[in-house]
Design a protein around this motif. Structure first.
Motif, PDB file in Angstrom:
ATOM      1  N   LYS A 136       0.860  -1.180   0.000  1.00 14.56           N
ATOM      2  CA  LYS A 136       0.000   0.000   0.000  1.00 14.56           C
ATOM      3  C   LYS A 136       0.899   1.233   0.000  1.00 14.56           C
ATOM      4  O   LYS A 136       2.036   1.175   0.499  1.00 14.56           O
ATOM      5  CB  LYS A 136      -0.919   0.017   1.218  1.00 14.56           C
ATOM      6  CG  LYS A 136      -0.177   0.018   2.544  1.00 14.56           C
ATOM      7  CD  LYS A 136      -1.131  -0.069   3.720  1.00 14.56           C
ATOM      8  CE  LYS A 136      -0.367  -0.120   5.037  1.00 14.56           C
ATOM      9  NZ  LYS A 136      -1.276  -0.252   6.195  1.00 14.56           N
ATOM     10  N   TYR A 148       5.455   6.603  -4.862  1.00 12.11           N
ATOM     11  CA  TYR A 148       5.511   5.147  -5.031  1.00 12.11           C
ATOM     12  C   TYR A 148       6.348   4.457  -3.939  1.00 12.11           C
ATOM     13  O   TYR A 148       6.726   3.300  -4.099  1.00 12.11           O
ATOM     14  CB  TYR A 148       6.052   4.781  -6.417  1.00 12.11           C
ATOM     15  CG  TYR A 148       5.110   5.166  -7.532  1.00 12.11           C
ATOM     16  CD1 TYR A 148       3.983   4.409  -7.808  1.00 12.11           C
ATOM     17  CD2 TYR A 148       5.346   6.309  -8.291  1.00 12.11           C
ATOM     18  CE1 TYR A 148       3.111   4.763  -8.819  1.00 12.11           C
ATOM     19  CE2 TYR A 148       4.481   6.689  -9.307  1.00 12.11           C
ATOM     20  CZ  TYR A 148       3.362   5.914  -9.568  1.00 12.11           C
ATOM     21  OH  TYR A 148       2.493   6.274 -10.566  1.00 12.11           O
ATOM     22  N   TYR A 177       3.176  -5.119  -4.632  1.00 10.41           N
ATOM     23  CA  TYR A 177       2.185  -4.851  -5.671  1.00 10.41           C
ATOM     24  C   TYR A 177       0.838  -4.549  -5.018  1.00 10.41           C
ATOM     25  O   TYR A 177       0.478  -5.152  -4.008  1.00 10.41           O
ATOM     26  CB  TYR A 177       2.056  -6.055  -6.609  1.00 10.41           C
ATOM     27  CG  TYR A 177       3.394  -6.508  -7.160  1.00 10.41           C
ATOM     28  CD1 TYR A 177       3.934  -5.942  -8.300  1.00 10.41           C
ATOM     29  CD2 TYR A 177       4.131  -7.492  -6.493  1.00 10.41           C
ATOM     30  CE1 TYR A 177       5.168  -6.346  -8.792  1.00 10.41           C
ATOM     31  CE2 TYR A 177       5.365  -7.906  -6.973  1.00 10.41           C
ATOM     32  CZ  TYR A 177       5.884  -7.323  -8.116  1.00 10.41           C
ATOM     33  OH  TYR A 177       7.106  -7.716  -8.594  1.00 10.41           O
ATOM     34  N   SER A 178       0.120  -3.629  -5.599  1.00 11.95           N
ATOM     35  CA  SER A 178      -1.186  -3.263  -5.060  1.00 11.95           C
ATOM     36  C   SER A 178      -2.286  -3.934  -5.877  1.00 11.95           C
ATOM     37  O   SER A 178      -2.067  -4.319  -7.029  1.00 11.95           O
ATOM     38  CB  SER A 178      -1.371  -1.749  -5.097  1.00 11.95           C
ATOM     39  OG  SER A 178      -1.599  -1.315  -6.423  1.00 11.95           O
ATOM     40  N   PRO A 179      -3.487  -4.067  -5.310  1.00 14.28           N
ATOM     41  CA  PRO A 179      -4.607  -4.641  -6.069  1.00 14.28           C
ATOM     42  C   PRO A 179      -4.973  -3.822  -7.300  1.00 14.28           C
ATOM     43  O   PRO A 179      -5.646  -4.320  -8.200  1.00 14.28           O
ATOM     44  CB  PRO A 179      -5.755  -4.638  -5.043  1.00 14.28           C
ATOM     45  CG  PRO A 179      -5.075  -4.678  -3.710  1.00 14.28           C
ATOM     46  CD  PRO A 179      -3.832  -3.855  -3.900  1.00 14.28           C
ATOM     47  N   THR A 180      -4.515  -2.571  -7.348  1.00 15.28           N
ATOM     48  CA  THR A 180      -4.801  -1.724  -8.513  1.00 15.28           C
ATOM     49  C   THR A 180      -3.739  -1.862  -9.597  1.00 15.28           C
ATOM     50  O   THR A 180      -3.784  -1.159 -10.608  1.00 15.28           O
ATOM     51  CB  THR A 180      -4.892  -0.238  -8.087  1.00 15.28           C
ATOM     52  OG1 THR A 180      -3.664   0.143  -7.461  1.00 15.28           O
ATOM     53  CG2 THR A 180      -6.035  -0.039  -7.113  1.00 15.28           C
ATOM     54  N   GLY A 181      -2.758  -2.760  -9.360  1.00 10.98           N
ATOM     55  CA  GLY A 181      -1.744  -3.011 -10.378  1.00 10.98           C
ATOM     56  C   GLY A 181      -0.527  -2.120 -10.298  1.00 10.98           C
ATOM     57  O   GLY A 181       0.296  -2.097 -11.220  1.00 10.98           O
ATOM     58  N   GLU A 182      -0.382  -1.360  -9.234  1.00 10.50           N
ATOM     59  CA  GLU A 182       0.770  -0.479  -9.086  1.00 10.50           C
ATOM     60  C   GLU A 182       1.912  -1.217  -8.393  1.00 10.50           C
ATOM     61  O   GLU A 182       1.712  -2.196  -7.674  1.00 10.50           O
ATOM     62  CB  GLU A 182       0.394   0.762  -8.287  1.00 10.50           C
ATOM     63  CG  GLU A 182      -0.607   1.669  -8.996  1.00 10.50           C
ATOM     64  CD  GLU A 182      -1.041   2.823  -8.123  1.00 10.50           C
ATOM     65  OE1 GLU A 182      -0.736   3.979  -8.464  1.00 10.50           O
ATOM     66  OE2 GLU A 182      -1.676   2.555  -7.090  1.00 10.50           O
TER      67      GLU A 182
END
Length: 436
Positions: A136, A148, A177-182
């Motif tokens: 996160k 980031y 890695y985040s669930p949003t793909g970042e």
């Protein structure tokens, strides 16, 4: 067989109990990018291979701070540090990905090495990497957007355990890695700590520049509790040392039984720490709610109450309150909510570099744990501080338990001369000695 071969065989025999103890255990091994750059790193890789061959379940977490710095400098990117934390903008993130990706591939390649006549010949190690760490963003703090730069949200313990059960070494980079793909830049210590906690790891091992944790006098701390580590935490310390200490504290307070700090500069430290009695670095044990402490005059009544039933049975020689008050500094106790539930005493014989372990008693309601082992470990540490080379015990009923703790039955001739003269032939106590 020459002396060198004989010493090797003796070492191997002595290491056998530790090999058995570590087999099947989960260990998280963390090291920074500085360790990878050190000439000794090849030996560390060999030792990692050996640990896996001996049945240790290994998760490796690597850092990349110097490699990231090199990439940033090489690309002419401006460096942004706030509160000792790197601000990772989009341009810096590219350098982070480059550095961590290259370093991970380098470590994977080293773990795959299997040349004939090399320590890793025939090892056939499988290395597993993946999106095991969910991150996160740190977000905006005190008006500063860290972009980031992130922190660990959760670790896929089930996925990692599946790979460990397959026999793979799991290799984690300081990336999440985040669930949003970042993708987020993470601290090595954060990844290692949260992974150890999520896996309920048996050990967290940190490879550091120093031999281990160093006290305020510049001396190596051989062993301590998490509570002691808290006293070492100084805001004047460098940021990396603060992160290491906080990692140990957080791991110990969240279920990791043992943490170790050893030097990445020594080609023997890692194996010596795990497979020899004295180790090479610092062992940090999780704090117990029950505290091991040196007895004080206020503990006399509690010790008398604890040992009285065994004195009445004839298992222990009777001690008067007056004698116990005189000898109270010889005793070590375990307290639970200020109630003494176990005790043991050490009587030194300095002229023989020996010490007698006596009055080892555990309350009947608390004999199912490892309290006896903890008491003996504390007594042995005390004996070493006094410069003693062995400890002995005279017992009529507990011989097998002491054998399990590493004591060996001996004849009366092995006792210190002054103790030999006091030996009670009517009790016919058996003699057990342990070398320290």
């Amino acid at each position: 067989m020459n002396n060198s071969d004989q010493n090797y065989v003796k070492w191997f025999r002595n290491a056998a109990p530790y090999i058995n103890a570590h087999r099947g255990k989960t260990v998280v091994l963390m090291f920074g990018g500085e360790a990878v750059l050190h000439p000794n790193f090849a030996n560390i890789i060999h030792d990692i291979s050996l640990l896996r061959s001996l049945g240790v379940k290994l998760v490796i977490v690597h850092g990349a701070r110097p490699q990231i710095e090199d990439r940033i400098a090489g690309r002419g990117i401006e460096r942004h540090i706030e509160n000792n934390i790197r601000i990772t903008d989009a341009e810096t993130l590219v350098a982070v990905k480059d550095a961590t990706g290259s370093l991970r591939l380098h470590i994977e390649a080293l773990l795959t090495t299997g040349l004939v006549n090399s320590p890793m010949h025939g090892s056939q190690i499988r290395v597993s990497t993946g999106n095991f760490v969910i991150a996160k963003p740190m977000g905006v703090r005190d008006g500063i957007d860290y972009k980031y730069t992130g922190s660990v949200r959760r670790v896929d313990a089930a996925g990692i355990n599946m790979q460990l059960d397959y026999g793979s070494i799991v290799l984690l980079s300081p990336i999440g890695y985040s669930p949003t793909g970042e993708v987020f830049n993470l601290a090595l210590e954060d990844v290692a700590t949260q992974t150890a906690i999520a896996l309920k790891a048996d050990k967290l091992i940190a490879l550091t520049e120093d031999d281990g944790l160093i006290d305020e006098d510049g001396q190596l701390i051989r062993s301590c509790s998490v509570r002691t580590v808290k006293t070492l935490l100084d805001e004047k310390d460098c940021h990396v040392r603060q992160l290491l200490l906080r990692s140990i504290i957080q791991s110990g307070e969240n279920g990791v039984e043992r943490c170790h700090c050893v030097s990445y500069q020594s080609d023997t430290a890692l194996l010596q720490e795990l497979f020899t009695r004295d180790g090479a670095g610092t062992l940090i044990a999780k704090d117990h709610k029950e505290q091991v402490a040196v007895a004080t005059i206020d503990d006399v009544a509690g010790i008398l109450e604890l040992i009285q039933p065994l004195e009445e049975e004839g298992v222990l020689v009777k001690r008067s309150r007056e004698l116990l008050e005189v000898e109270i500094d010889r005793f070590t106790v375990i307290k639970k909510e200020d109630v003494i539930i176990a005790c043991a005493a050490l009587y030194p014989y300095p002229e023989a570099h020996s010490g007698e372990v006596a009055c080892v008693v555990i309350h009947p309601d608390y004999r199912n744990g490892n309290r006896g082992e903890r008491l003996i470990a504390a007594i042995e540490a005390k004996a070493k501080q006094l410069g003693l080379t062995n400890v002995f015990v005279l017992t009529t009923v507990s011989g097998h338990w002491f054998i399990e703790q590493g004591f060996v039955e001996q004849s009366i001739d092995k006792l210190p001369e002054s103790k030999k003269q006091m030996y009670n032939f009517q009790r016919k106590s058996k003699i057990f000695i342990k070398q320290l």
